[in-house]
Write a protein that holds these residues in place. Structure first.
Motif, PDB file in Angstrom:
ATOM      1  N   UNK A 107       0.842  -1.188   0.000  1.00 50.70           N
ATOM      2  CA  UNK A 107       0.000   0.000   0.000  1.00 50.70           C
ATOM      3  C   UNK A 107       0.891   1.257   0.000  1.00 50.70           C
ATOM      4  N   UNK A 108       0.644   2.195  -0.932  1.00 44.43           N
ATOM      5  CA  UNK A 108       1.523   3.371  -1.050  1.00 44.43           C
ATOM      6  C   UNK A 108       1.630   4.204   0.231  1.00 44.43           C
ATOM      7  N   UNK A 109       0.520   4.394   0.927  1.00 43.76           N
ATOM      8  CA  UNK A 109       0.572   5.178   2.165  1.00 43.76           C
ATOM      9  C   UNK A 109       1.400   4.469   3.231  1.00 43.76           C
ATOM     10  N   UNK A 110       1.177   3.167   3.362  1.00 39.34           N
ATOM     11  CA  UNK A 110       1.940   2.407   4.348  1.00 39.34           C
ATOM     12  C   UNK A 110       3.415   2.302   3.950  1.00 39.34           C
ATOM     13  N   UNK A 111       3.680   2.191   2.679  1.00 41.51           N
ATOM     14  CA  UNK A 111       5.073   2.132   2.219  1.00 41.51           C
ATOM     15  C   UNK A 111       5.782   3.452   2.505  1.00 41.51           C
ATOM     16  N   UNK A 112       5.086   4.564   2.293  1.00 41.13           N
ATOM     17  CA  UNK A 112       5.667   5.862   2.581  1.00 41.13           C
ATOM     18  C   UNK A 112       5.918   6.010   4.086  1.00 41.13           C
ATOM     19  N   UNK A 113       4.981   5.548   4.912  1.00 39.01           N
ATOM     20  CA  UNK A 113       5.168   5.600   6.363  1.00 39.01           C
ATOM     21  C   UNK A 113       6.330   4.715   6.790  1.00 39.01           C
ATOM     22  N   UNK A 114       6.461   3.560   6.162  1.00 38.81           N
ATOM     23  CA  UNK A 114       7.561   2.647   6.462  1.00 38.81           C
ATOM     24  C   UNK A 114       8.905   3.301   6.158  1.00 38.81           C
ATOM     25  N   UNK A 115       9.012   3.939   5.018  1.00 39.42           N
ATOM     26  CA  UNK A 115      10.253   4.610   4.653  1.00 39.42           C
ATOM     27  C   UNK A 115      10.555   5.782   5.586  1.00 39.42           C
ATOM     28  N   UNK A 116       9.505   6.513   5.971  1.00 40.56           N
ATOM     29  CA  UNK A 116       9.688   7.637   6.888  1.00 40.56           C
ATOM     30  C   UNK A 116      10.160   7.140   8.254  1.00 40.56           C
ATOM     31  N   UNK A 117       9.590   6.047   8.730  1.00 39.20           N
ATOM     32  CA  UNK A 117       9.998   5.492  10.022  1.00 39.20           C
ATOM     33  C   UNK A 117      11.435   4.997   9.964  1.00 39.20           C
ATOM     34  N   UNK A 118      11.828   4.392   8.867  1.00 40.71           N
ATOM     35  CA  UNK A 118      13.220   3.954   8.715  1.00 40.71           C
ATOM     36  C   UNK A 118      14.172   5.145   8.749  1.00 40.71           C
ATOM     37  N   UNK A 119      13.805   6.204   8.081  1.00 41.61           N
ATOM     38  CA  UNK A 119      14.651   7.398   8.038  1.00 41.61           C
ATOM     39  C   UNK A 119      14.750   8.026   9.435  1.00 41.61           C
ATOM     40  N   UNK A 120      13.630   8.140  10.115  1.00 40.31           N
ATOM     41  CA  UNK A 120      13.617   8.727  11.454  1.00 40.31           C
ATOM     42  C   UNK A 120      14.398   7.861  12.434  1.00 40.31           C
ATOM     43  N   UNK A 121      14.237   6.550  12.347  1.00 38.84           N
ATOM     44  CA  UNK A 121      14.976   5.689  13.266  1.00 38.84           C
ATOM     45  C   UNK A 121      16.476   5.758  12.995  1.00 38.84           C
ATOM     46  N   UNK A 122      16.870   5.935  11.757  1.00 38.08           N
ATOM     47  CA  UNK A 122      18.287   6.112  11.444  1.00 38.08           C
ATOM     48  C   UNK A 122      18.827   7.407  12.022  1.00 38.08           C
ATOM     49  N   UNK A 123      18.054   8.475  11.896  1.00 38.89           N
ATOM     50  CA  UNK A 123      18.461   9.763  12.455  1.00 38.89           C
ATOM     51  C   UNK A 123      18.577   9.648  13.973  1.00 38.89           C
TER      52      UNK A 123
END
Length: 128
Positions: free
Chosen positions: A88-104
């Motif tokens: 799902x595009x919305x969930x995929x975008x949230x997944x990528x955002x969470x990965x980026x935030x957790x990396x930061x």
């Protein structure tokens, strides 16, 4: 095939951030307050914050525990680096955002730990 990201993969960077922040409270905050001439504030903190003196007395254990949690978070992040995100595009975008935030958060935690470690173990020898 890689495993999907688990809640542990999201939780580990958050816990490591709190652990590394405690190293700032025990070691870098007193140095900052004394440097800017706020020794009375530091004395007030030491007498009114429960457990503050305990943190400063056990700074080696605190740094070891924080370093261990950071290493665990880095390992979990590394293992889940290629984990699939939902279709799902919305969930995929949230997944990528969470990965980026957790990396930061993970890299920020490392910086915080290094700053706290500098003030806890090296600043007194170098600056005095």
């Amino acid at each position: 095939m890689t495993q999907p990201m688990t809640k542990k993969a999201y939780l580990a960077p958050t816990l490591s951030l709190f652990a590394s922040t405690s190293t700032l409270l025990c070691c870098a905050l007193p140095a900052l307050l004394v440097t800017i001439g706020a020794g009375a504030v530091m004395a007030g903190l030491a007498s009114n914050v429960p457990g503050y003196i305990w943190l400063t007395e056990h700074k080696v254990g605190l740094f070891l525990a924080s370093g261990f949690m950071l290493a665990l978070a880095a390992i979990m992040r590394w293992r889940s680096r290629n984990a699939p995100c939902p279709i799902d595009p919305d969930q995929a975008q949230a997944c990528q955002r969470i990965r980026r935030v957790s990396g930061i958060m993970l890299y920020g935690s490392v910086v915080i730990l290094l700053i706290g470690g500098f003030f806890a173990f090296f600043a007194a020898d170098l600056l005095l």
